[in-house]
Design a protein around this motif. Structure first.
Motif, PDB file in Angstrom:
ATOM      1  N   HIS A   1       0.797  -1.219   0.000  1.00  0.00           N
ATOM      2  CA  HIS A   1       0.000   0.000   0.000  1.00  0.00           C
ATOM      3  C   HIS A   1       0.829   1.269   0.000  1.00  0.00           C
ATOM      4  CE1 HIS A   1      -3.910  -1.592  -0.251  1.00  0.00           C
ATOM      5  NE2 HIS A   1      -4.500  -0.534   0.249  1.00  0.00           N
ATOM      6  N   ALA A   2       2.115   1.112   0.254  1.00  0.00           N
ATOM      7  CA  ALA A   2       2.975   2.291   0.149  1.00  0.00           C
ATOM      8  C   ALA A   2       2.935   2.834  -1.272  1.00  0.00           C
ATOM      9  CB  ALA A   2       4.406   1.945   0.531  1.00  0.00           C
ATOM     10  N   ALA A   3       2.587   1.979  -2.226  1.00  0.00           N
ATOM     11  CA  ALA A   3       2.504   2.438  -3.617  1.00  0.00           C
ATOM     12  C   ALA A   3       1.558   3.632  -3.728  1.00  0.00           C
ATOM     13  CB  ALA A   3       2.023   1.307  -4.522  1.00  0.00           C
ATOM     14  N   PHE A   4       0.444   3.575  -3.012  1.00  0.00           N
ATOM     15  CA  PHE A   4      -0.543   4.650  -3.110  1.00  0.00           C
ATOM     16  C   PHE A   4      -0.165   5.812  -2.220  1.00  0.00           C
ATOM     17  CE2 PHE A   4      -2.314   1.479  -5.422  1.00  0.00           C
ATOM     18  CZ  PHE A   4      -2.588   0.346  -4.676  1.00  0.00           C
ATOM     19  N   PHE A   5       0.381   5.478  -1.065  1.00  0.00           N
ATOM     20  CA  PHE A   5       0.862   6.497  -0.134  1.00  0.00           C
ATOM     21  C   PHE A   5       1.929   7.355  -0.812  1.00  0.00           C
ATOM     22  CE2 PHE A   5       1.919   8.188   3.978  1.00  0.00           C
ATOM     23  CZ  PHE A   5       3.294   8.288   4.030  1.00  0.00           C
ATOM     24  N   GLY A   6       2.921   6.669  -1.358  1.00  0.00           N
ATOM     25  CA  GLY A   6       4.034   7.368  -1.971  1.00  0.00           C
ATOM     26  C   GLY A   6       3.627   8.141  -3.212  1.00  0.00           C
ATOM     27  N   THR A   7       2.785   7.537  -4.041  1.00  0.00           N
ATOM     28  CA  THR A   7       2.367   8.215  -5.259  1.00  0.00           C
ATOM     29  C   THR A   7       1.600   9.493  -4.934  1.00  0.00           C
ATOM     30  OG1 THR A   7       2.218   6.116  -6.436  1.00  0.00           O
ATOM     31  CG2 THR A   7       1.072   7.982  -7.401  1.00  0.00           C
TER      32      THR A   7
ATOM     33  N   THR B   1       5.386  -6.618  -4.978  1.00  0.00           N
ATOM     34  CA  THR B   1       6.116  -6.430  -6.225  1.00  0.00           C
ATOM     35  C   THR B   1       5.864  -5.058  -6.829  1.00  0.00           C
ATOM     36  OG1 THR B   1       5.932  -8.791  -6.676  1.00  0.00           O
ATOM     37  CG2 THR B   1       6.441  -7.372  -8.520  1.00  0.00           C
ATOM     38  N   PHE B   2       4.600  -4.683  -6.921  1.00  0.00           N
ATOM     39  CA  PHE B   2       4.289  -3.391  -7.528  1.00  0.00           C
ATOM     40  C   PHE B   2       4.846  -2.237  -6.715  1.00  0.00           C
ATOM     41  CE2 PHE B   2       2.150  -4.818 -11.075  1.00  0.00           C
ATOM     42  CZ  PHE B   2       1.186  -5.762 -10.771  1.00  0.00           C
ATOM     43  N   GLY B   3       4.768  -2.396  -5.390  1.00  0.00           N
ATOM     44  CA  GLY B   3       5.333  -1.353  -4.526  1.00  0.00           C
ATOM     45  C   GLY B   3       6.827  -1.197  -4.756  1.00  0.00           C
ATOM     46  N   GLN B   4       7.513  -2.323  -4.841  1.00  0.00           N
ATOM     47  CA  GLN B   4       8.955  -2.276  -5.046  1.00  0.00           C
ATOM     48  C   GLN B   4       9.320  -1.718  -6.410  1.00  0.00           C
ATOM     49  OE1 GLN B   4      10.117  -2.331  -1.948  1.00  0.00           O
ATOM     50  NE2 GLN B   4      11.847  -3.546  -2.650  1.00  0.00           N
TER      51      GLN B   4
ATOM     52  N   PRO C   1      12.020   8.126  -1.431  1.00  0.00           N
ATOM     53  CA  PRO C   1      11.508   6.783  -1.763  1.00  0.00           C
ATOM     54  C   PRO C   1      11.472   5.844  -0.559  1.00  0.00           C
ATOM     55  CG  PRO C   1      13.025   7.504  -3.450  1.00  0.00           C
ATOM     56  CD  PRO C   1      13.057   8.539  -2.389  1.00  0.00           C
ATOM     57  N   ASN C   2      12.424   5.972   0.355  1.00  0.00           N
ATOM     58  CA  ASN C   2      12.424   5.080   1.515  1.00  0.00           C
ATOM     59  C   ASN C   2      11.181   5.249   2.368  1.00  0.00           C
ATOM     60  OD1 ASN C   2      14.770   3.821   0.965  1.00  0.00           O
ATOM     61  ND2 ASN C   2      16.039   5.081   2.296  1.00  0.00           N
TER      62      ASN C   2
ATOM     63  N   GLN D   1       7.569   0.640   4.634  1.00  0.00           N
ATOM     64  CA  GLN D   1       6.424   1.518   4.877  1.00  0.00           C
ATOM     65  C   GLN D   1       5.115   0.723   4.758  1.00  0.00           C
ATOM     66  OE1 GLN D   1       5.064   4.071   6.431  1.00  0.00           O
ATOM     67  NE2 GLN D   1       6.111   5.630   5.246  1.00  0.00           N
ATOM     68  N   SER D   2       5.032  -0.113   3.723  1.00  0.00           N
ATOM     69  CA  SER D   2       3.848  -0.966   3.591  1.00  0.00           C
ATOM     70  C   SER D   2       3.715  -1.874   4.797  1.00  0.00           C
ATOM     71  CB  SER D   2       3.950  -1.820   2.325  1.00  0.00           C
ATOM     72  OG  SER D   2       3.949  -1.029   1.184  1.00  0.00           O
ATOM     73  N   GLY D   3       4.849  -2.409   5.229  1.00  0.00           N
ATOM     74  CA  GLY D   3       4.842  -3.276   6.399  1.00  0.00           C
ATOM     75  C   GLY D   3       4.373  -2.535   7.640  1.00  0.00           C
ATOM     76  N   ASP D   4       4.768  -1.264   7.741  1.00  0.00           N
ATOM     77  CA  ASP D   4       4.337  -0.457   8.887  1.00  0.00           C
ATOM     78  C   ASP D   4       2.824  -0.323   8.926  1.00  0.00           C
ATOM     79  OD1 ASP D   4       7.133   1.918   9.111  1.00  0.00           O
ATOM     80  OD2 ASP D   4       6.897  -0.168   9.729  1.00  0.00           O
ATOM     81  N   PHE D   5       2.211  -0.135   7.764  1.00  0.00           N
ATOM     82  CA  PHE D   5       0.747  -0.026   7.737  1.00  0.00           C
ATOM     83  C   PHE D   5       0.119  -1.307   8.266  1.00  0.00           C
ATOM     84  CE2 PHE D   5       1.410   3.805   5.969  1.00  0.00           C
ATOM     85  CZ  PHE D   5       1.489   3.938   4.596  1.00  0.00           C
TER      86      PHE D   5
END
Lengths: 252, 317, 428
Positions: free
Chosen positions: C149-155, C207-210, C330-331, C338-342
């Motif tokens: 989910h960091a993918a959406f957070f970061g974007t 995968t997508f997040g990475q 990016p970190n 970050q995804s793991g933190d969520f």
């Protein structure tokens, strides 16, 4: 025109032909039983019709429409519902909610963007749910958590869920499996009532011959993927092939 | 000839990387296949193997972390690479046994999500524990100079490629032998048969009365030993830090699992080498995109061939 | 034939409790939360200058006793309970947890053990709170575990940040832009990921997040600033008049009020979704996905909706984050940690209800921000060991209190209520 018709329905799994060119017809309003020894292909056949599996060959039509290859939820929306062998319910939701899910699907179809609409404003859903719970005599425990019901009640809830989808045809996969004689009788009564009150067409997979002979209008016998007999109970009872298929010569 | 040279070099590097991925993948796949247990702590086993290896091989000086703060400035046994090759898998094996008994077993009957969560938490703990005790600094790779007395440092001249570090070839060779041995164990022994059968249908194996629990421990321990050994090889040419557990090991291991198919040892071997060579190739061609391509390959396989290239049909989606 | 699951089947046929009925109406939920949020900053910042100052006699030893005693009892009872399940041990564990909680709160006022938080921390907690409320719709209700989910957070963070630098610094607009961007991204990622389930779904999201992480770090650097991070964020005044940084007497700052209002909005939206047919369907999906398909619902589309909705929440959080920090790397934005933190926050708080995860966000940020400053006897300064403590707490919760902190607390309340009913001689 038959309500449900399969034509040359076949399913092959890497070398094993589980269902072999099955032509079956189910007439509107009748109770049809499908029987056969274990491994005969009954479950596979049901899975093919209800959309869980795609056939290798052949077709399925319902009420004149070709439903071959439909996704399971689409099949349900056309009017075929299935009650599972094990009580496939939603354990930590209430009995009423269990049935409401199915009623939702019947009311508003397979998908809606209605995530802002309050549940309370769907009166149609509630009405269906109440009706179904009443039909299986579970209205009294409507607010109970489903997991805490005794097993027999869970099976009835299972049937209520299948009914709340407002089907025209109901598949029942071994509905009395593991039930006590009392529960079995109750279920049989229920099935008969359903037929009368709701005008359902029922396809029953069962092993209990007594039940079958008391409520089935016609019986199809499956053996090794093929239909070896299909007709009224008296006819099937005397059929030599059928007798051989079940331990060779045992009288039914 | 420059292209051929590069290609061969990529292949050689890729074999070493691929061997690591394969070892990791095999471990993960037999654990998943036999016990249906989703082990997100697999990378932690690689991490443990790497650090243990580093300390078995040489004396390492510490500059941060708890040990440093209480006065321990160097740690390590200085036993050399050969000793590490024997000790690290054994160490990994023992850790695997403990982990299976105390972490995995209580969760066999719990929902899949819980398994993922608890092993994820465990991986986090191991990573942070190492960081806290030994320090978070990055250590230099521990490439061997002699193995069993044979001098392996220094380059060897290969046809076409030219000078290539000898020890890397030795390591690839050793890894291939280990992989081969594992394959033989799985294919030819009774234990292996149980693993294979368990991969297909663990419930059936249980019903057949085979002492499945003992086998579970062994499977887990074997997977752990392989992961630890992979860690040893990894630290020979990559830097050592607490993050390598996830970055270098866990994610690639799952990618190998995805490509090779769950439960398939052959698939893990194939998948490992394919991904290893892909990474090596991308690092040379366009290093910025190397990782991205790696993930894209895994995503594509997962989407279009979910059983992997070798997975048995009917293994859960 | 008796059912192996039958547990006496005591029918709870009472009408839905007042609490349940209230929770169906957003106003009640939002109102109660608003009240809580007024007090919230006090929890984290020494707004009133009271910490360490209260000199009530015996308070310190009492707090210490409750804290240590509670900790020991909770740990012992819960571990023993796992091995020899007993109702008594369960109760002891819950009571211990209660004592621990009380001791912690008391200890706040007499030791250095908390309220060392910096200003801005309450906003951060609420921002993560928004994210995990949405994330829980996916995890707790629908049963899908995403590690990406960091993918959406970061974007959303990068999007909002770049928007503020190049188009307009209006907070409202940049939030809108970031959130919409993240939501749009959630469609394709969800569409692809949901085709698989279980660990493969999780791996796909990871995968997508990475992929996004490495893109932001490498090829995308001209846009994102790469390893230097993006610091051109240019947050303007709210509605063109109010500088977000202005401090307020009791409520810490205008930014806090802004974030709090958005938090309440997110809460209301999530509550609405749960009270809509979607809530029922999501919950059913988490319980028995196959059955949902077989009642005629399009499971794939509903899962996708859960994914996209949770992605939108994560996006709002990400946009707020960059507004709050004025910097994104990016970190922080994309890395799997970050995804793991969520995931950790949500599970820590509890996946069973709407607000439970927020407690997890609070606990997480508490551990992350306040604990590093502590000094413990043997180890000295805790420093970066906080992640170790976090990991241990997380594993403990997954193992012993799978319903999370909130679940443990509500068990405690239920225990107390039952105890009171017993005392009255009424029905247990």
């Amino acid at each position: 025109m038959s309500l449900l018709e399969t034509s040359g329905l076949t399913k092959r799994f890497a070398g094993l032909t589980a269902v072999d060119h099955v032509d079956l017809a189910v007439e509107r309003g009748e109770t049809k039983a499908i029987i056969g020894p274990n491994g005969a292909g009954k479950s596979t056949f049901i899975n093919l019709v209800t959309g869980l599996l795609d056939p290798t060959e052949g077709s399925v039509s319902f009420d004149g429409d070709d439903i071959t290859g439909y996704e399971p939820h689409q099949v349900v929306q056309t009017g075929i519902s299935k009650s599972f062998q094990t009580a496939s319910i939603f354990p930590s939701m209430t009995v009423r909610e269990n049935v409401q899910i199915a009623a939702l699907a019947a009311e508003h179809g397979s998908f809606q963007f209605n995530f802002f609409k309050h549940r309370g404003s769907f009166s149609g859903v509630d009405e269906i749910a109440t009706r179904m719970l009443d039909a299986v005599d579970l209205l009294g425990v409507a607010e109970t958590e489903a997991a805490s019901l005794p097993y027999g009640d869970k099976r009835r809830l299972e049937i209520a869920i299948a009914l709340a989808a407002e089907p025209e045809l109901l598949f029942m996969d071994e509905p009395t499996a593991g039930m006590s004689p009392d529960e079995t009788n109750a279920t049989v009564d229920l099935v008969e009532r359903l037929q009368d009150e709701l005008g359902l067409t029922i396809v029953l997979v069962e092993h209990d011959m007594e039940i079958i002979f008391s409520i089935a209008d016609s019986i199809a016998v499956l053996n090794r993927g093929s239909i070896i007999a299909d007709g009224p109970p008296e006819e099937v009872q005397g059929d030599v092939d059928v007798q051989e298929a079940y331990l060779g010569g045992v009288e039914l | 000839m420059a292209i051929a040279e590069t290609v061969l070099e990529v292949i050689l590097n890729g074999l070493q990387q691929g061997a690591i991925f394969a070892l990791l993948g095999i471990g993960l796949t037999i654990i998943l296949g036999t016990m249906d247990f989703l082990n997100l702590a697999h990378g932690a086993l690689y991490l443990i193997g790497g650090y243990a290896g580093m300390f078995f091989i040489r004396e390492t000086s510490l500059s941060t972390g708890y040990l440093h703060s209480i006065g321990v400035t160097t740690i390590g046994l200085g036993l050399g690479f050969a000793a590490a090759m024997v000790l690290v898998p054994i160490f990994g094996f023992v850790v695997g046994l403990l982990m299976e008994r105390y972490v995995a077993e209580p969760f066999y009957d719990r929902p899949e999500t819980d398994q993922l969560l608890v092993t994820f938490g465990l991986a986090l703990i191991v990573q942070e524990l190492i960081k806290g005790v030994v320090g978070g600094t990055t250590f230099q790779p521990a490439s061997p100079s002699t193995i069993f007395g044979i001098s392996v440092g220094g380059p060897i001249t290969l046809p076409i490629v030219g000078a290539y570090p000898q020890w890397r070839l030795y390591l690839v060779g050793i890894a291939v032998v280990v992989i081969g041995l594992t394959y033989l164990i799985i294919e030819k022994t009774d234990f292996g048969l149980v693993v294979q059968a368990g991969t297909q249908d663990s419930e059936m194996v249980r019903m057949l009365g085979i002492k499945i629990n003992r086998s579970y421990s062994l499977v887990f321990a074997l997977g752990a030993a392989l992961a630890a050994f992979a860690g040893l090889i990894g630290i020979s040419f990559q830097t050592v830090s607490p993050q390598i557990g996830t970055e270098q090991a866990l994610i690639p291991a799952f990618l190998v699992l995805v490509v090779g198919g769950a439960g398939s040892v052959v698939g893990a071997i194939f998948g490992g080498f394919v991904l290893g060579i892909t990474v090596a190739a991308m690092t040379v061609l366009a290093s910025q995109w190397a990782q991205i391509v790696l993930y894209a390959v895994a995503a594509l396989v997962l989407l279009f061939r979910p059983e992997g290239l070798f997975g048995s049909t009917g293994v859960g989606e | 034939m008796s059912d192996e699951r039958a547990d006496g089947g005591v029918a709870d046929s009472a009408a839905p409790s007042l609490l349940t009925r209230l929770s169906e109406h957003e106003f009640a939920v939002v109102g109660a939360s608003a009240l809580a949020l007024l007090v919230f900053p006090f929890l984290l910042i020494d707004v009133l200058g009271l910490v360490g100052e209260l000199e009530i006699p015996l308070l310190q030893p009492v707090a210490a006793l409750l804290f240590v005693g509670g900790l020991v009892v909770t740990l012992a009872a819960s571990v023993l309970n796992k091995v020899f399940p007993r109702a008594l041990l369960e109760r002891l564990a819950v009571i211990g947890a209660g004592a621990l909680a009380v001791g912690s709160v008391l200890g706040v006022f007499v030791t250095d053990f908390s309220i060392g938080g910096y200003s801005g921390l309450p906003s951060l907690v609420l921002i993560y709170g928004i994210i995990v409320i949405g994330f829980n719709l996916l995890l707790g209700y629908t049963g899908l575990l995403s590690f990406g989910h960091a993918a959406f957070f970061g974007t959303a963070a990068y999007g909002a940040g770049i928007f503020s630098a190049q188009v307009s610094g209006s907070p409202i607009l940049m939030l809108l832009f970031g959130t919409v961007l993240a939501t749009l991204l959630a469609w394709p990622i969800g569409f692809l990921s949901i085709r698989r389930s279980g660990v493969y779904f999780a791996v796909l999201t990871l995968t997508f997040g990475q992929m996004l992480y490495f893109f932001a770090l490498g090829p995308g650097a001209p846009l994102t600033g790469g390893d230097n991070g993006y610091s051109d964020v240019n947050v303007g005044d709210l509605f063109g008049v109010a500088d977000l940084g202005t401090s307020l007497p009791f409520l810490e700052s205008i930014e806090y009020v802004f974030v709090a209002v958005l938090f309440l909005g997110a809460l209301a939206v999530a509550n609405r979704v749960i009270n809509s047919p979607y809530g029922l369907i999501f919950e059913a999906l988490g319980e028995n996905e196959q059955r949902v398909e077989f009642v005629g619902l399009n499971v794939f589309r509903y899962k996708l909706m859960a994914f996209v909705i949770s992605g939108a929440f994560a996006g709002l959080g990400g946009a707020l984050f960059v507004m709050h920090e004025a910097y994104i790397h990016p970190n922080t934005g994309y890395y799997w940690i970050q995804s793991g933190d969520f995931v950790i926050m949500t599970v820590l708080g509890g996946t069973g209800s709407l607000v439970a995860p927020v407690f997890g966000a609070l606990t997480f940020e508490y551990i992350a921000n306040v604990i590093p400053g502590l000094s413990l006897p043997v180890i000295g300064s805790v420093g970066s060991l906080w992640r170790l403590i976090l990991g241990a707490v997380f594993v403990f919760i997954v193992w012993v209190f799978p319903r999370g902190i909130y679940g443990a607390l509500s068990d405690l309340v239920g225990l107390v209520r039952r105890g009171a009913a017993d005392d009255d001689g009424g029905e247990p």
